[in-house]
Motif scaffolding. Structure first.
Motif, mmCIF file in Angstrom:
data_model
loop_
_atom_site.group_PDB
_atom_site.id
_atom_site.type_symbol
_atom_site.label_atom_id
_atom_site.label_comp_id
_atom_site.label_asym_id
_atom_site.label_seq_id
_atom_site.Cartn_x
_atom_site.Cartn_y
_atom_site.Cartn_z
ATOM 1 N N GLY A 126 -7.558 87.807 55.064
ATOM 2 C CA GLY A 126 -6.237 87.240 55.296
ATOM 3 C C GLY A 126 -5.302 88.281 55.858
ATOM 4 N N TRP A 127 -4.054 88.268 55.433
ATOM 5 C CA TRP A 127 -3.053 89.233 55.890
ATOM 6 C C TRP A 127 -3.071 90.450 54.982
ATOM 7 C CZ3 TRP A 127 1.327 85.026 56.052
ATOM 8 C CH2 TRP A 127 1.068 84.155 57.108
ATOM 9 N N VAL A 128 -3.218 91.633 55.566
ATOM 10 C CA VAL A 128 -3.295 92.877 54.809
ATOM 11 C C VAL A 128 -2.110 93.748 55.208
ATOM 12 C CG1 VAL A 128 -4.677 94.892 54.226
ATOM 13 C CG2 VAL A 128 -5.804 92.724 54.742
ATOM 14 N N LEU A 129 -1.288 94.110 54.236
ATOM 15 C CA LEU A 129 -0.125 94.956 54.457
ATOM 16 C C LEU A 129 -0.499 96.410 54.225
ATOM 17 C CD1 LEU A 129 2.972 95.596 54.667
ATOM 18 C CD2 LEU A 129 3.075 95.145 52.210
ATOM 19 N N GLN A 130 -0.133 97.278 55.157
ATOM 20 C CA GLN A 130 -0.349 98.716 55.030
ATOM 21 C C GLN A 130 0.988 99.429 55.205
ATOM 22 O OE1 GLN A 130 -3.349 99.896 57.845
ATOM 23 N NE2 GLN A 130 -5.020 99.042 56.629
ATOM 24 N N VAL A 131 1.402 100.159 54.177
ATOM 25 C CA VAL A 131 2.641 100.934 54.229
ATOM 26 C C VAL A 131 2.326 102.282 54.866
ATOM 27 C CG1 VAL A 131 4.535 101.893 52.884
ATOM 28 C CG2 VAL A 131 3.461 99.749 52.164
ATOM 29 N N LEU A 132 3.028 102.643 55.914
ATOM 30 C CA LEU A 132 2.766 103.882 56.638
ATOM 31 C C LEU A 132 3.366 105.078 55.908
ATOM 32 C CD1 LEU A 132 3.320 102.583 60.268
ATOM 33 C CD2 LEU A 132 1.202 102.710 58.941
ATOM 34 N N PRO A 133 2.830 106.279 56.127
ATOM 35 C CA PRO A 133 3.256 107.455 55.351
ATOM 36 C C PRO A 133 4.739 107.783 55.475
ATOM 37 C CG PRO A 133 1.193 107.903 56.498
ATOM 38 C CD PRO A 133 1.687 106.591 57.009
ATOM 39 N N THR A 134 5.360 107.487 56.608
ATOM 40 C CA THR A 134 6.770 107.850 56.794
ATOM 41 C C THR A 134 7.728 106.818 56.212
ATOM 42 O OG1 THR A 134 6.757 106.782 58.971
ATOM 43 C CG2 THR A 134 6.234 109.134 58.882
ATOM 44 N N ALA A 135 7.216 105.759 55.609
ATOM 45 C CA ALA A 135 8.069 104.665 55.159
ATOM 46 C C ALA A 135 8.579 104.897 53.750
ATOM 47 C CB ALA A 135 7.304 103.349 55.210
ATOM 48 N N THR A 136 9.739 104.310 53.477
ATOM 49 C CA THR A 136 10.207 104.216 52.097
ATOM 50 C C THR A 136 9.486 103.051 51.428
ATOM 51 O OG1 THR A 136 12.034 102.830 52.841
ATOM 52 C CG2 THR A 136 12.441 105.199 52.655
ATOM 53 N N ARG A 137 9.809 102.810 50.193
ATOM 54 C CA ARG A 137 9.068 101.802 49.431
ATOM 55 C C ARG A 137 9.281 100.399 50.003
ATOM 56 N NH1 ARG A 137 9.231 102.511 43.087
ATOM 57 N NH2 ARG A 137 8.328 104.454 43.867
ATOM 58 N N CYS A 159 -1.019 99.571 50.128
ATOM 59 C CA CYS A 159 -1.478 98.352 50.785
ATOM 60 C C CYS A 159 -1.448 97.190 49.789
ATOM 61 C CB CYS A 159 -2.886 98.515 51.368
ATOM 62 S SG CYS A 159 -4.145 98.894 50.136
ATOM 63 N N ALA A 160 -1.480 95.978 50.341
ATOM 64 C CA ALA A 160 -1.465 94.781 49.512
ATOM 65 C C ALA A 160 -1.951 93.610 50.355
ATOM 66 C CB ALA A 160 -0.070 94.503 48.968
ATOM 67 N N LEU A 161 -2.551 92.632 49.686
ATOM 68 C CA LEU A 161 -2.938 91.385 50.333
ATOM 69 C C LEU A 161 -1.746 90.431 50.288
ATOM 70 C CD1 LEU A 161 -6.575 90.755 49.020
ATOM 71 C CD2 LEU A 161 -5.879 91.360 51.342
ATOM 72 N N LEU A 162 -1.457 89.813 51.401
ATOM 73 C CA LEU A 162 -0.339 88.889 51.502
ATOM 74 C C LEU A 162 -0.846 87.466 51.636
ATOM 75 C CD1 LEU A 162 1.854 90.868 54.063
ATOM 76 C CD2 LEU A 162 2.041 90.901 51.566
ATOM 77 N N ARG A 163 -0.015 86.531 51.205
ATOM 78 C CA ARG A 163 -0.326 85.127 51.374
ATOM 79 C C ARG A 163 0.927 84.408 51.880
ATOM 80 N NH1 ARG A 163 -2.810 82.583 47.236
ATOM 81 N NH2 ARG A 163 -3.280 84.423 45.995
ATOM 82 N N PRO A 164 0.761 83.271 52.559
ATOM 83 C CA PRO A 164 1.939 82.518 52.990
ATOM 84 C C PRO A 164 2.828 82.178 51.791
ATOM 85 C CG PRO A 164 -0.031 81.669 54.045
ATOM 86 C CD PRO A 164 -0.493 82.658 53.028
#
Length: 255
Positions: A50-61, A72-77
Motif C-alpha cells: 500500500g502507501w509507505v511513508l518514509q521520513v527523510l533525515p533532514t525532516a522534523t517529526r 516509516c509507517a504504513l498509511l491507509r486511506p
C-alpha cells in the motif's frame, strides 16, 4: 491518491504516480511552506503493501493520526498526516459511495467487528453481530468535543454491511477512508472516523476466497509413449541373438 487540506483554502491535491515527494523545496511534487516543512521532508511510495511513508533525515517529526513517526509507517486511506501546522487527509481517488457493494454469506456476519484505533474506545474490538450502534443511544457512546453529539449504525442488508450516520454532526462529519458519507456499503479494511474516534473494519468473511484453477485432465501414459524408438528395440533383439550365437559356437568348439 487524493490529499485534502483541512482548515485551509488550498485545493485538493491529486497524485497517481508510485512516488510522492513532499517538502518546501521547489522540486518536490507537493510543495509546502518553509515554516511547515524542511526542503526534503518526506516521501510516500506505493508498493504491494500500500502507501509507505518514509521520513527523510533532514525532516522534523511527522505525525500520522496524532502519533509521531520517526522513520516509516504504513498509511491507509483516511489517515491524517501532519507536517508542522499543515494537516493533510489522505483519500482514495474513488469515493466509497461509488464502489459496488460486497456480499457475504450469512455465517460471515459473526466475524465482522470494528477495531478502535483512537478515541475513548481505543484498543477495543467491537463485534457487530446482526447490527451495531455507536452514540448516545447505543452500547458504546461517542463523546465529541464542544458537547457535539453524533451516532452511527452498522447493519447487514442483503448480505452486505451498511453504515449509516444515524445522527450527524455538522462540525464532525462521519468519514469512510477520508470521504464524508451519510450511508455507504463497507468493505474489509475501511477506516471510519468521527471526530477523534477512528475505527477499522475487520471482516475476513467478506473477502473473496482466492480462485483455485481446476487441475487439467491427465492423459493416460501408454507404454509406447515412454519407450524408445522402434529401431532401438530391434537393435537390442539382434544384439542378444548374436551374443547367444557366439556363446553357442564357443561351447561347440570347446566340446
Amino acid at each position: 491518491m487524493r490529499i485534502e487540506f483541512l482548515h485551509s483554502a488550498r485545493e485538493d491535491f491529486l497524485w497517481a504516480k508510485p512516488q510522492l515527494r513532499i517538502g518546501s523545496a521547489a522540486d518536490n511534487d507537493l510543495v509546502l511552506s518553509a515554516k511547515q516543512a524542511a526542503p526534503r521532508h518526506l516521501r510516500i511510495e506505493q508498493d504491494r503493501r500500500g502507501w509507505v511513508l518514509q521520513v527523510l533525515p533532514t525532516a522534523t517529526r511527522v505525525y500520522v493520526n496524532a502519533r509521531p513517526v520517526r522513520e516509516c509507517a504504513l498509511l491507509r486511506p483516511g489517515d491524517m498526516l501532519s507536517v508542522g501546522d499543515c494537516r493533510m487527509l489522505l483519500r482514495d481517488d474513488v469515493s466509497p459511495e461509488q464502489r459496488e457493494a460486497m456480499t457475504a454469506p450469512a455465517q460471515a456476519r459473526c466475524t465482522a467487528a470494528l477495531r478502535a484505533l483512537s478515541g475513548a474506545l481505543s484498543g477495543r474490538v467491537l463485534p457487530i453481530g446482526s447490527s451495531l450502534e455507536l452514540g448516545p443511544y447505543g452500547r458504546f457512546p461517542l463523546e465529541l468535543p464542544q458537547g457535539e453529539t453524533a451516532s452511527l449504525k452498522l447493519a447487514w442488508e442483503d448480505g452486505g454491511l451498511m453504515l449509516e450516520a444515524a445522527q450527524a454532526s455538522m462540525a464532525y462529519p462521519l468519514r469512510v477512508n477520508g470521504a464524508p458519507v451519510q450511508r455507504v456499503a463497507l468493505r474489509p479494511g475501511d477506516q471510519l472516523s468521527l471526530g477523534p474516534h477512528r475505527f477499522v473494519l475487520d471482516a475476513p468473511g467478506m473477502e473473496a476466497e482466492p480462485a483455485i484453477a481446476p487441475p487439467e485432465p491427465s492423459t493416460p501414459v501408454l507404454p509406447e509413449d515412454v519407450a524408445g524408438p522402434r529401431g532401438e528395440v530391434w537393435w537390442l533383439i539382434l544384439t542378444a541373438a548374436l551374443l547367444a550365437l557366439g556363446i553357442a559356437l564357443v561351447l561347440w568348439i570347446r566340446f
